[in-house]
Design a protein around this motif. Structure first.
Motif, PDB file in Angstrom:
ATOM      1  N   SER A   9       7.149   0.557  -7.213  1.00 21.90           N
ATOM      2  CA  SER A   9       6.244   1.477  -7.919  1.00 21.90           C
ATOM      3  C   SER A   9       5.523   2.360  -6.911  1.00 21.90           C
ATOM      4  O   SER A   9       5.361   1.994  -5.744  1.00 21.90           O
ATOM      5  CB  SER A   9       5.219   0.704  -8.756  1.00 21.90           C
ATOM      6  N   ALA A  10       5.124   3.531  -7.389  1.00 22.25           N
ATOM      7  CA  ALA A  10       4.293   4.443  -6.600  1.00 22.25           C
ATOM      8  C   ALA A  10       3.231   5.003  -7.530  1.00 22.25           C
ATOM      9  O   ALA A  10       3.555   5.529  -8.600  1.00 22.25           O
ATOM     10  CB  ALA A  10       5.125   5.561  -5.994  1.00 22.25           C
ATOM     11  N   SER A  11       1.980   4.873  -7.157  1.00 24.50           N
ATOM     12  CA  SER A  11       0.890   5.288  -8.040  1.00 24.50           C
ATOM     13  C   SER A  11      -0.178   6.040  -7.262  1.00 24.50           C
ATOM     14  O   SER A  11      -0.282   5.930  -6.039  1.00 24.50           O
ATOM     15  CB  SER A  11       0.272   4.068  -8.736  1.00 24.50           C
ATOM     16  N   LYS A 123      -7.198  12.167  -3.359  1.00 20.42           N
ATOM     17  CA  LYS A 123      -6.385  11.104  -3.940  1.00 20.42           C
ATOM     18  C   LYS A 123      -5.687  10.302  -2.845  1.00 20.42           C
ATOM     19  O   LYS A 123      -5.454  10.797  -1.740  1.00 20.42           O
ATOM     20  CB  LYS A 123      -5.334  11.697  -4.884  1.00 20.42           C
ATOM     21  N   ALA A 124      -5.354   9.079  -3.183  1.00 24.10           N
ATOM     22  CA  ALA A 124      -4.563   8.222  -2.307  1.00 24.10           C
ATOM     23  C   ALA A 124      -3.293   7.814  -3.044  1.00 24.10           C
ATOM     24  O   ALA A 124      -3.204   7.957  -4.274  1.00 24.10           O
ATOM     25  CB  ALA A 124      -5.364   6.995  -1.886  1.00 24.10           C
ATOM     26  N   THR A 125      -2.336   7.319  -2.313  1.00 17.77           N
ATOM     27  CA  THR A 125      -1.078   6.859  -2.893  1.00 17.77           C
ATOM     28  C   THR A 125      -0.839   5.407  -2.508  1.00 17.77           C
ATOM     29  O   THR A 125      -0.998   5.029  -1.346  1.00 17.77           O
ATOM     30  CB  THR A 125       0.111   7.706  -2.398  1.00 17.77           C
ATOM     31  N   ARG A 126      -0.505   4.609  -3.517  1.00 16.57           N
ATOM     32  CA  ARG A 126      -0.109   3.220  -3.250  1.00 16.57           C
ATOM     33  C   ARG A 126       1.377   3.065  -3.570  1.00 16.57           C
ATOM     34  O   ARG A 126       1.830   3.452  -4.651  1.00 16.57           O
ATOM     35  CB  ARG A 126      -0.907   2.235  -4.102  1.00 16.57           C
ATOM     36  N   VAL A 127       2.127   2.497  -2.631  1.00 18.03           N
ATOM     37  CA  VAL A 127       3.547   2.237  -2.834  1.00 18.03           C
ATOM     38  C   VAL A 127       3.781   0.733  -2.719  1.00 18.03           C
ATOM     39  O   VAL A 127       3.384   0.115  -1.726  1.00 18.03           O
ATOM     40  CB  VAL A 127       4.422   2.972  -1.802  1.00 18.03           C
ATOM     41  N   LYS A 128       4.401   0.172  -3.739  1.00 19.62           N
ATOM     42  CA  LYS A 128       4.806  -1.228  -3.699  1.00 19.62           C
ATOM     43  C   LYS A 128       6.316  -1.257  -3.525  1.00 19.62           C
ATOM     44  O   LYS A 128       7.048  -0.561  -4.231  1.00 19.62           O
ATOM     45  CB  LYS A 128       4.375  -1.952  -4.971  1.00 19.62           C
ATOM     46  N   PHE A 129       6.771  -2.069  -2.584  1.00 17.39           N
ATOM     47  CA  PHE A 129       8.184  -2.049  -2.239  1.00 17.39           C
ATOM     48  C   PHE A 129       8.611  -3.386  -1.646  1.00 17.39           C
ATOM     49  O   PHE A 129       7.777  -4.206  -1.223  1.00 17.39           O
ATOM     50  CB  PHE A 129       8.464  -0.933  -1.228  1.00 17.39           C
ATOM     51  N   ASN A 191       7.976  -8.614  -0.281  1.00 18.22           N
ATOM     52  CA  ASN A 191       7.268  -7.536  -0.971  1.00 18.22           C
ATOM     53  C   ASN A 191       6.031  -7.105  -0.191  1.00 18.22           C
ATOM     54  O   ASN A 191       5.289  -7.937   0.338  1.00 18.22           O
ATOM     55  CB  ASN A 191       6.866  -7.977  -2.373  1.00 18.22           C
ATOM     56  N   PHE A 192       5.839  -5.789  -0.166  1.00 19.46           N
ATOM     57  CA  PHE A 192       4.707  -5.209   0.552  1.00 19.46           C
ATOM     58  C   PHE A 192       4.025  -4.165  -0.325  1.00 19.46           C
ATOM     59  O   PHE A 192       4.602  -3.656  -1.283  1.00 19.46           O
ATOM     60  CB  PHE A 192       5.172  -4.525   1.844  1.00 19.46           C
ATOM     61  N   SER A 193       2.800  -3.828   0.062  1.00 24.38           N
ATOM     62  CA  SER A 193       2.068  -2.734  -0.561  1.00 24.38           C
ATOM     63  C   SER A 193       1.431  -1.904   0.546  1.00 24.38           C
ATOM     64  O   SER A 193       0.837  -2.462   1.478  1.00 24.38           O
ATOM     65  CB  SER A 193       0.984  -3.280  -1.493  1.00 24.38           C
ATOM     66  N   ASP A 204       5.523  11.806  -5.633  1.00 24.42           N
ATOM     67  CA  ASP A 204       6.683  12.602  -6.037  1.00 24.42           C
ATOM     68  C   ASP A 204       7.611  12.914  -4.876  1.00 24.42           C
ATOM     69  O   ASP A 204       8.727  13.403  -5.081  1.00 24.42           O
ATOM     70  CB  ASP A 204       6.232  13.907  -6.699  1.00 24.42           C
ATOM     71  N   GLU A 205       7.149  12.659  -3.650  1.00 26.68           N
ATOM     72  CA  GLU A 205       7.985  12.902  -2.475  1.00 26.68           C
ATOM     73  C   GLU A 205       8.922  11.732  -2.173  1.00 26.68           C
ATOM     74  O   GLU A 205       9.750  11.819  -1.267  1.00 26.68           O
ATOM     75  CB  GLU A 205       7.102  13.201  -1.260  1.00 26.68           C
ATOM     76  N   ILE A 206       8.779  10.652  -2.919  1.00 27.29           N
ATOM     77  CA  ILE A 206       9.714   9.526  -2.785  1.00 27.29           C
ATOM     78  C   ILE A 206      10.923   9.857  -3.655  1.00 27.29           C
ATOM     79  O   ILE A 206      10.836   9.883  -4.882  1.00 27.29           O
ATOM     80  CB  ILE A 206       9.060   8.210  -3.220  1.00 27.29           C
ATOM     81  N   ILE A 207      12.056  10.141  -3.020  1.00 24.93           N
ATOM     82  CA  ILE A 207      13.210  10.689  -3.740  1.00 24.93           C
ATOM     83  C   ILE A 207      14.292   9.654  -4.013  1.00 24.93           C
ATOM     84  O   ILE A 207      15.309   9.967  -4.626  1.00 24.93           O
ATOM     85  CB  ILE A 207      13.814  11.877  -2.978  1.00 24.93           C
TER      86      ILE A 207
END
Length: 223
Positions: A9-11, A123-129, A191-193, A204-207
């Motif tokens: 996810s990316a939020s 704004k900040a961006t959180r990416v879970k991967f 899993n990381f965040s 939106d830059e995660i393609i």
């Protein structure tokens, strides 16, 4: 080093949880001349702080909070300048010292919410991967390794890739990664965040939702 990376996810975030502690709210209430700050219930501290802040002019309130958090990093003249500039621009994205961006973001957002929009909304961006080594490399995953490995999953317009193209694609040391990635937390299994500024990484830059990432590291820390 090669990794298989899957984006879960990316939020987008407008605040970083737990950056401000109740102790900070109490201390700031005192600095804003709020009486008996130590007697306020924890659940009311933030609301009371917002009330106290808005008794001051926005730039003066900014100066108080900047001094509280960053007086060891900035001199009085710098604080005066930033307290005025941040009413007009997202200083937490534009300030040349990127090691201060995290603190400036949180200060900006506290003021943005207290003044109901008089300050720009950053704004900040959180990416879970999840990330799994393809070549069975056992090196501990650092912010530098993670950012380099993300390169193939990001659009060419991403500012990290544009400003740090060599660091992202070669074995050149990428020391700035420590300040670009604000938080990197390991969760269960692989899993990381990570959390960073939307300036550095817009969701939106995660393609790609899944890709093979490659990280080239210098053999020596001195390289």
């Amino acid at each position: 080093m090669k990794f298989n990376i899957k984006i879960d996810s990316a939020s987008t975030l407008d605040e970083i949880e737990n950056y401000w502690k109740n102790e900070d709210y109490t201390n700031l209430l005192g600095l804003f001349d709020f009486p008996d700050a130590n007697t306020i219930n924890a659940e009311n501290l933030k609301e009371m702080l917002f009330m106290a802040i808005t008794d001051f002019e926005p730039n003066e309130a900014a100066k108080v909070i900047l001094t509280y958090k960053l007086s060891e990093n900035l001199n009085e003249g710098q604080i005066d300048q930033i307290s005025n500039d941040m009413l007009l621009d997202k200083i937490c994205e534009e300030y040349p010292e990127i090691d201060l961006h995290f603190d400036l973001f949180n200060i900006n957002q506290l003021l943005f919410k207290a003044y109901n929009g008089k300050f720009p909304n950053a704004k900040a961006t959180r990416v879970k991967f999840s990330i799994i080594s393809v070549d069975q490399n056992s090196e501990e995953l650092s912010k530098e390794i993670i950012l380099k490995s993300f390169s193939r999953g990001l659009s060419e317009s991403n500012i990290i890739k544009r400003l740090f193209s060599e660091q992202m694609s070669t074995d050149l040391r990428f020391e700035e990664a420590e300040d670009i990635v604000w938080k990197l937390d390991k969760e269960e299994n692989n899993n990381f965040s990570l959390i960073t500024s939307e300036y550095w990484l817009n969701k939106d830059e995660i393609i790609a939702s899944e890709f093979e990432g490659e990280c080239l590291l210098a053999e020596s820390k001195d390289q």
